[in-house]
Structure formats: C-alpha cells, structure tokens
Design a protein around this motif. Structure first.
Motif, short mmCIF file in Angstrom:
data_model
loop_
_atom_site.label_atom_id
_atom_site.label_comp_id
_atom_site.label_asym_id
_atom_site.label_seq_id
_atom_site.Cartn_x
_atom_site.Cartn_y
_atom_site.Cartn_z
N GLU A 121 74.20 29.57 -10.91
CA GLU A 121 73.07 28.92 -11.57
C GLU A 121 71.95 29.95 -11.73
O GLU A 121 71.96 30.97 -11.07
CB GLU A 121 72.58 27.68 -10.80
CG GLU A 121 71.95 27.96 -9.46
CD GLU A 121 71.25 26.72 -8.87
OE1 GLU A 121 70.82 25.85 -9.62
OE2 GLU A 121 71.13 26.67 -7.64
N GLU A 145 64.88 33.40 -1.20
CA GLU A 145 66.25 33.65 -1.68
C GLU A 145 66.48 35.10 -2.11
O GLU A 145 67.56 35.65 -1.86
CB GLU A 145 66.58 32.72 -2.85
CG GLU A 145 67.10 31.37 -2.41
CD GLU A 145 67.94 30.70 -3.47
OE1 GLU A 145 69.04 30.23 -3.12
OE2 GLU A 145 67.53 30.64 -4.64
N GLY A 149 75.11 26.98 0.19
CA GLY A 149 74.04 27.87 -0.27
C GLY A 149 73.14 27.19 -1.28
O GLY A 149 72.05 27.67 -1.56
N HIS A 193 68.98 32.25 -11.28
CA HIS A 193 68.13 32.70 -10.18
C HIS A 193 67.14 33.75 -10.69
O HIS A 193 66.97 34.81 -10.08
CB HIS A 193 68.96 33.26 -9.03
CG HIS A 193 69.53 32.19 -8.14
ND1 HIS A 193 70.72 31.57 -8.40
CD2 HIS A 193 69.06 31.60 -7.00
CE1 HIS A 193 70.96 30.65 -7.46
NE2 HIS A 193 69.97 30.65 -6.60
N HIS A 227 63.59 28.48 -4.34
CA HIS A 227 64.62 28.81 -5.32
C HIS A 227 64.23 30.08 -6.05
O HIS A 227 63.22 30.11 -6.75
CB HIS A 227 64.86 27.68 -6.33
CG HIS A 227 65.97 28.03 -7.26
ND1 HIS A 227 67.30 27.79 -6.96
CD2 HIS A 227 65.98 28.68 -8.44
CE1 HIS A 227 68.05 28.26 -7.93
NE2 HIS A 227 67.28 28.81 -8.84
N LYS A 243 75.54 34.00 -0.52
CA LYS A 243 74.95 33.90 0.83
C LYS A 243 75.75 32.96 1.71
O LYS A 243 75.91 33.21 2.91
CB LYS A 243 73.47 33.51 0.77
CG LYS A 243 73.17 32.16 0.19
CD LYS A 243 71.66 31.91 0.21
CE LYS A 243 71.31 30.71 -0.63
NZ LYS A 243 69.88 30.38 -0.60
N ASP A 251 73.74 31.64 -4.45
CA ASP A 251 74.02 30.56 -3.49
C ASP A 251 75.40 30.71 -2.85
O ASP A 251 75.57 30.50 -1.64
CB ASP A 251 73.94 29.20 -4.19
CG ASP A 251 72.53 28.84 -4.63
OD1 ASP A 251 71.61 29.66 -4.41
OD2 ASP A 251 72.35 27.76 -5.21
ZN LIG Z 1 69.83 29.53 -4.87
#
Ligand SMILES: [Zn+2]
Length: 275
Positions: free
Chosen positions: A42, A178, A133, A44, A173, A56, A53
């Motif tokens: 998605e 992050e 994540g 970032h 986010h 990690k 996500d």
């Molecule tokens: Zn994220």
C-alpha cells in the motif's frame, strides 16, 4: 553486529518455506511456536517501498524465531482494506490517484487466517503468534483467533506492530515511526531525498505523514527491538496448547467460521463507512 536476515547465527533458516524436513522437525520439537506475518502493499509516501508493512512483519517474525525458537509460517501478503474506516482513510491520504494497493475484502482475509491457523496446528505447532504490519483490522483477526481457540486448544495471539509498543512508541502511517522501522531493517528501500515530492508530484501526498523527515535508523532500531522483546513475552505468556490433537479437516474448522460470520455486523472492517 550485523543481523543476518531470517537466519540464526550459524545461518540456519527459520522460515518454514526455507527449511528442509530434518531441520523443520528439530525446530518444531525444540519450540512448537509458529510466527505468522501479515502485511500488504500500500502507499507509504514517496520515500518508502510499498511493502513496508509486510517487510517489517516478516522481519519481526524472523528475528523472534531466530532468537527465541520457533518457525515462521508462510506469510499472508494481502490484507483487509478499502472497507469501513480504511476507505475513508484512503480518500483522505491518497485521494484520487491509483494507490496500487493489495487490499482484499475482510471476509476473504479472515477466512484465510482461520484456515492458516488450521495449517499451523496440523503441522504440529502448539502456539501461533500473528504479527500484522498493517494496523487497523486486527480486532477482526482476533475475532477469528477467538473462535478458532473455542474449537482447538492451541493459543493464538494476534497483534499489530504498533500494538506491540503501545504507550512507548506512537505508531503512524509512513511517518517518523514507520520510516524509521524501514530505515533500520532495509535502508536501501528508503530514499529520504524524495520526501518533499508531496508538494510537486502528481501522486500528491501518497499517504506520507508530515513528520516523515524525523525518521532515523536509530529510532527504528529502538522500536523494532522493543517489539521483538514484546513478542518474546507474548510467546512465553501464551504457553503451548494440548500436545496430542487429531488432524483437523476443513469441515472441523467450519463451525468457527460460521461463528465469525454471525458476528459480521460487529466486525471492525464491516461495511462502507462514509464521512
Ligand atoms: Zn504501514
């Protein structure tokens, strides 16, 4: 000291997918705990890779397995999105541009998780630690875990990564939190020089948080290490389920799904919230 990604000190893999039978069975006998990473692609922002996500979650699971024992189950690399509060969020931080998003409807992800838990138990695991994540829909994942545990006496713990450090490091986010995590884990997947593109690029903000400039690898290491320590505590606390269990058929698990379905109106990610 350099951490070898996904391996213990002497180079042994910890991912189910990378283990041969002999090593799998030994690791399983030593500690029958599965770590199940969940994430997605998605937006970032402009500086960080789409898969933050997932990356990690896999890192946290790899490190937990390497340091404390256990095995990393195959990941769930698509996630709940585009429904409920997620759709509002998308509109807000991405707008009209194509988000290049790996979203699935909640029931698809929840049902997949349920049957992934079955896979883990049938393979001999007696505890499952799910690390997501992506933050937001973990209440729905926990609902699946709760219904599964009513049928099968094996502990299942579900946490999103910000939940692992709640009260210590504020999650975000594609911001300081992050980006710091990714700068620590995979610095080559972050290009901080692109942060200011939010003002000029046709993609606009692309879900980047305004405090992204404050991200550092050092802060990321603090977050990640605190999270790994927390996973250790959760696994210790969870203990292990009943040793002797019959092999679960698909049908054996269906009642848990029926129970989850009955609660659909109370799912966190149910429906399309507007406003
Ligand atoms: Zn994220």
């Amino acid at each position: 000291m350099m951490t070898v990604y996904g391996t213990v000190g002497h180079g042994e893999p910890v991912r189910w997918a990378e283990l041969k039978p002999e090593e799998f069975l030994r690791r399983l006998a030593e500690r029958p705990v599965a770590y199940l990473p969940m994430g997605m692609v998605e937006p970032h922002g402009h500086a960080a890779a789409f898969g933050l996500d997932m990356i990690k979650a896999e890192y946290l699971c790899d490190e937990a397995a390497a340091r404390f024992g256990g095995i990393v189950a195959p990941p769930q690399a698509y996630h709940i999105h585009e429904t409920g509060f997620h759709s509002v969020w998308l509109e807000e931080v991405v707008g009209e541009v194509n988000p290049r998003l790996g979203g699935l409807p909640p029931d698809v992800v929840m049902r997949s998780l349920l049957f992934q838990l079955r896979v883990c138990v049938n393979a001999g695991f007696r505890a499952v630690i799910v690390v997501s994540g992506q933050n937001g829909a973990q209440g729905d994942l926990r609902l699946v875990a709760e219904e599964f545990m009513k049928l099968v006496p094996v502990p299942v713990v579900v946490r999103s990564d910000p939940e692992l450090v709640r009260g210590t490091f504020p999650g975000d986010h594609a911001g300081r939190y992050e980006l710091s995590q990714l700068l620590h884990i995979r610095p080559e997947l972050v290009d901080m020089s692109r942060l200011d593109r939010v003002n000029s690029d046709p993609l606009g903000r692309f879900a980047q948080n305004p405090d992204a400039h404050e991200a550092t690898a050092e802060y990321g290491e603090q977050i990640i290490e605190a999270q790994i320590a927390q996973i250790r505590g959760l696994a210790d606390e969870a203990g292990l389920g009943t040793a002797d269990l019959p092999t679960l058929s698909f049908d054996d698990v269906e009642p848990a799904w029926a129970a989850v379905e009955r609660q659909r109106p109370s799912w966190v990610s149910y429906g399309s919230v507007s406003g």
